[in-house]
Every structure is written in C-alpha cells, then in structure tokens.
Design a protein around this motif. Structure first.
Motif, PDB file in Angstrom:
ATOM      1  N   GLY A 242      50.774  34.583  42.915  1.00 45.04           N
ATOM      2  CA  GLY A 242      49.997  33.360  43.085  1.00 45.04           C
ATOM      3  C   GLY A 242      48.932  33.480  44.162  1.00 45.04           C
ATOM      4  O   GLY A 242      47.906  32.800  44.117  1.00 45.04           O
ATOM      5  N   TRP A 243      49.171  34.336  45.151  1.00 45.76           N
ATOM      6  CA  TRP A 243      48.222  34.494  46.257  1.00 45.76           C
ATOM      7  C   TRP A 243      47.080  35.453  45.907  1.00 45.76           C
ATOM      8  O   TRP A 243      45.999  35.376  46.481  1.00 45.76           O
ATOM      9  CB  TRP A 243      48.957  35.019  47.492  1.00 45.76           C
ATOM     10  CG  TRP A 243      48.107  35.060  48.707  1.00 45.76           C
ATOM     11  CD1 TRP A 243      47.458  36.152  49.214  1.00 45.76           C
ATOM     12  CD2 TRP A 243      47.767  33.971  49.565  1.00 45.76           C
ATOM     13  NE1 TRP A 243      46.752  35.820  50.329  1.00 45.76           N
ATOM     14  CE2 TRP A 243      46.932  34.468  50.577  1.00 45.76           C
ATOM     15  CE3 TRP A 243      48.097  32.621  49.572  1.00 45.76           C
ATOM     16  CZ2 TRP A 243      46.423  33.663  51.575  1.00 45.76           C
ATOM     17  CZ3 TRP A 243      47.590  31.830  50.578  1.00 45.76           C
ATOM     18  CH2 TRP A 243      46.765  32.345  51.567  1.00 45.76           C
ATOM     19  N   TYR A 244      47.310  36.365  44.984  1.00 47.99           N
ATOM     20  CA  TYR A 244      46.313  37.372  44.601  1.00 47.99           C
ATOM     21  C   TYR A 244      45.016  36.683  44.212  1.00 47.99           C
ATOM     22  O   TYR A 244      45.003  35.738  43.427  1.00 47.99           O
ATOM     23  CB  TYR A 244      46.863  38.183  43.426  1.00 47.99           C
ATOM     24  CG  TYR A 244      46.034  39.378  43.029  1.00 47.99           C
ATOM     25  CD1 TYR A 244      45.840  40.437  43.893  1.00 47.99           C
ATOM     26  CD2 TYR A 244      45.480  39.461  41.759  1.00 47.99           C
ATOM     27  CE1 TYR A 244      45.116  41.553  43.517  1.00 47.99           C
ATOM     28  CE2 TYR A 244      44.749  40.565  41.370  1.00 47.99           C
ATOM     29  CZ  TYR A 244      44.567  41.604  42.251  1.00 47.99           C
ATOM     30  OH  TYR A 244      43.836  42.701  41.872  1.00 47.99           O
ATOM     31  N   HIS A 245      43.922  37.104  44.796  1.00 46.47           N
ATOM     32  CA  HIS A 245      42.649  36.423  44.553  1.00 46.47           C
ATOM     33  C   HIS A 245      41.475  37.389  44.675  1.00 46.47           C
ATOM     34  O   HIS A 245      41.621  38.517  45.124  1.00 46.47           O
ATOM     35  CB  HIS A 245      42.486  35.255  45.510  1.00 46.47           C
ATOM     36  CG  HIS A 245      42.523  35.660  46.959  1.00 46.47           C
ATOM     37  ND1 HIS A 245      43.706  35.895  47.622  1.00 46.47           N
ATOM     38  CD2 HIS A 245      41.541  35.893  47.843  1.00 46.47           C
ATOM     39  CE1 HIS A 245      43.440  36.241  48.872  1.00 46.47           C
ATOM     40  NE2 HIS A 245      42.135  36.252  49.021  1.00 46.47           N
ATOM     41  N   GLU A 246      40.368  36.874  44.276  1.00 45.03           N
ATOM     42  CA  GLU A 246      39.122  37.637  44.247  1.00 45.03           C
ATOM     43  C   GLU A 246      38.390  37.491  45.579  1.00 45.03           C
ATOM     44  O   GLU A 246      38.393  36.428  46.190  1.00 45.03           O
ATOM     45  CB  GLU A 246      38.287  37.065  43.097  1.00 45.03           C
ATOM     46  CG  GLU A 246      36.947  37.658  42.910  1.00 45.03           C
ATOM     47  CD  GLU A 246      36.302  37.133  41.633  1.00 45.03           C
ATOM     48  OE1 GLU A 246      35.794  37.965  40.889  1.00 45.03           O
ATOM     49  OE2 GLU A 246      36.307  35.919  41.412  1.00 45.03           O
ATOM     50  N   LYS A 247      37.785  38.563  46.021  1.00 45.20           N
ATOM     51  CA  LYS A 247      36.952  38.533  47.217  1.00 45.20           C
ATOM     52  C   LYS A 247      35.565  38.040  46.810  1.00 45.20           C
ATOM     53  O   LYS A 247      35.059  38.411  45.750  1.00 45.20           O
ATOM     54  CB  LYS A 247      36.862  39.932  47.806  1.00 45.20           C
ATOM     55  CG  LYS A 247      36.250  40.001  49.167  1.00 45.20           C
ATOM     56  CD  LYS A 247      36.338  41.437  49.673  1.00 45.20           C
ATOM     57  CE  LYS A 247      36.216  41.460  51.169  1.00 45.20           C
ATOM     58  NZ  LYS A 247      36.442  42.792  51.699  1.00 45.20           N
ATOM     59  N   LYS A 248      34.971  37.185  47.620  1.00 42.07           N
ATOM     60  CA  LYS A 248      33.646  36.651  47.298  1.00 42.07           C
ATOM     61  C   LYS A 248      32.664  36.961  48.413  1.00 42.07           C
ATOM     62  O   LYS A 248      33.031  36.991  49.586  1.00 42.07           O
ATOM     63  CB  LYS A 248      33.734  35.142  47.070  1.00 42.07           C
ATOM     64  CG  LYS A 248      34.602  34.822  45.857  1.00 42.07           C
ATOM     65  CD  LYS A 248      34.551  33.385  45.489  1.00 42.07           C
ATOM     66  CE  LYS A 248      35.399  33.211  44.233  1.00 42.07           C
ATOM     67  NZ  LYS A 248      35.310  31.923  43.667  1.00 42.07           N
ATOM     68  N   ASN A 249      31.408  37.163  48.030  1.00 41.94           N
ATOM     69  CA  ASN A 249      30.388  37.418  49.035  1.00 41.94           C
ATOM     70  C   ASN A 249      29.900  36.086  49.624  1.00 41.94           C
ATOM     71  O   ASN A 249      30.399  35.018  49.276  1.00 41.94           O
ATOM     72  CB  ASN A 249      29.239  38.256  48.461  1.00 41.94           C
ATOM     73  CG  ASN A 249      28.474  37.545  47.354  1.00 41.94           C
ATOM     74  OD1 ASN A 249      28.611  36.341  47.151  1.00 41.94           O
ATOM     75  ND2 ASN A 249      27.677  38.309  46.630  1.00 41.94           N
ATOM     76  N   LYS A 250      28.899  36.138  50.480  1.00 39.45           N
ATOM     77  CA  LYS A 250      28.407  34.924  51.153  1.00 39.45           C
ATOM     78  C   LYS A 250      27.836  33.911  50.180  1.00 39.45           C
ATOM     79  O   LYS A 250      27.825  32.715  50.457  1.00 39.45           O
ATOM     80  CB  LYS A 250      27.358  35.286  52.202  1.00 39.45           C
ATOM     81  CG  LYS A 250      27.948  36.049  53.367  1.00 39.45           C
ATOM     82  CD  LYS A 250      26.890  36.426  54.375  1.00 39.45           C
ATOM     83  CE  LYS A 250      27.529  37.251  55.480  1.00 39.45           C
ATOM     84  NZ  LYS A 250      26.545  37.666  56.469  1.00 39.45           N
ATOM     85  N   ALA A 251      27.392  34.368  49.017  1.00 38.82           N
ATOM     86  CA  ALA A 251      26.837  33.467  48.012  1.00 38.82           C
ATOM     87  C   ALA A 251      27.928  32.875  47.112  1.00 38.82           C
ATOM     88  O   ALA A 251      27.641  32.085  46.227  1.00 38.82           O
ATOM     89  CB  ALA A 251      25.805  34.209  47.161  1.00 38.82           C
TER      90      ALA A 251
ATOM     91  N   VAL B  88      29.869  34.689  45.104  1.00 36.25           N
ATOM     92  CA  VAL B  88      29.990  35.483  43.885  1.00 36.25           C
ATOM     93  C   VAL B  88      31.151  36.460  44.037  1.00 36.25           C
ATOM     94  O   VAL B  88      31.285  37.124  45.070  1.00 36.25           O
ATOM     95  CB  VAL B  88      28.684  36.269  43.611  1.00 36.25           C
ATOM     96  CG1 VAL B  88      28.825  37.170  42.401  1.00 36.25           C
ATOM     97  CG2 VAL B  88      27.524  35.308  43.442  1.00 36.25           C
ATOM     98  N   GLY B  89      32.000  36.529  43.028  1.00 34.25           N
ATOM     99  CA  GLY B  89      33.141  37.427  43.066  1.00 34.25           C
ATOM    100  C   GLY B  89      32.720  38.879  43.071  1.00 34.25           C
ATOM    101  O   GLY B  89      31.867  39.285  42.283  1.00 34.25           O
ATOM    102  N   ILE B  90      33.344  39.658  43.958  1.00 32.72           N
ATOM    103  CA  ILE B  90      32.989  41.082  44.073  1.00 32.72           C
ATOM    104  C   ILE B  90      34.219  41.984  43.926  1.00 32.72           C
ATOM    105  O   ILE B  90      34.231  43.107  44.380  1.00 32.72           O
ATOM    106  CB  ILE B  90      32.256  41.370  45.400  1.00 32.72           C
ATOM    107  CG1 ILE B  90      33.093  40.921  46.604  1.00 32.72           C
ATOM    108  CG2 ILE B  90      30.888  40.732  45.409  1.00 32.72           C
ATOM    109  CD1 ILE B  90      32.504  41.337  47.949  1.00 32.72           C
ATOM    110  N   GLY B  91      35.266  41.465  43.310  1.00 32.86           N
ATOM    111  CA  GLY B  91      36.470  42.264  43.089  1.00 32.86           C
ATOM    112  C   GLY B  91      37.665  41.689  43.818  1.00 32.86           C
ATOM    113  O   GLY B  91      37.576  40.669  44.491  1.00 32.86           O
ATOM    114  N   ALA B  92      38.757  42.387  43.709  1.00 28.37           N
ATOM    115  CA  ALA B  92      40.008  41.913  44.309  1.00 28.37           C
ATOM    116  C   ALA B  92      39.931  41.965  45.835  1.00 28.37           C
ATOM    117  O   ALA B  92      39.353  42.888  46.409  1.00 28.37           O
ATOM    118  CB  ALA B  92      41.166  42.761  43.831  1.00 28.37           C
TER     119      ALA B  92
END
Length: 81
Positions: free
Chosen positions: A27-36, A38-42
């Motif tokens: 449930g905690w697993y999530h995507e890393k996002k940049n400053k904008a 936008v998803g950039i991967g796990a």
C-alpha cells in the motif's frame, strides 16, 4: 510487474495476521514525482524491494495445470511411475 500484480491481485488470498506488514508495504509503494508533479518511476524507499519482489512473483506465476489422468493399466510404484 505492476500490471501483472494488478491483474492477479483480485485472485490472491492473504493470511491477514501474517501478511499485514507486507500488505502495508504494498500500500505504501508509490511513484517518485519531479517538481512539476510528473511521475519519474518508483520511489526507492523501504517499500520498494518487497513490492518489486511481489511484482516479480506475479510475473513469474503460472496457473496450476490439471494433472494427467492415469490409465487403468498404471501400476503405482512401478519403475516408470
């Protein structure tokens, strides 16, 4: 891996008392996002290794096949059984 896990998840049964930490991790697993935003991967944090292992298990999973029917002439314990 994520799509394979999503496909199989509804048919997976978990023993809740023993699996609660693993379910929390999934449930905690999530995507890393940049400053904008936008998803950039796990996001590689405490949950990512377990979630990756679960996803790989889903990719490698093969549904059980029916066992071949044994002929009437089959002798259990014979040299070819």
């Amino acid at each position: 891996r994520i799509e394979a896990a999503r496909r199989l998840f509804p048919s997976i049964w978990f023993h809740e008392p023993k699996c609660t930490p693993g379910l929390t991790m999934l449930g905690w697993y999530h995507e890393k996002k940049n400053k904008a935003g936008v998803g950039i991967g796990a996001d590689h944090d405490w949950s990512s290794h377990g979630a990756d292992a679960f996803g790989l298990a889903c990719v490698a999973y093969e549904a059980p096949r029916e066992r071949a029917k044994v002929s009437a002439n089959h002798v259990p314990g014979g040299w070819m059984s």
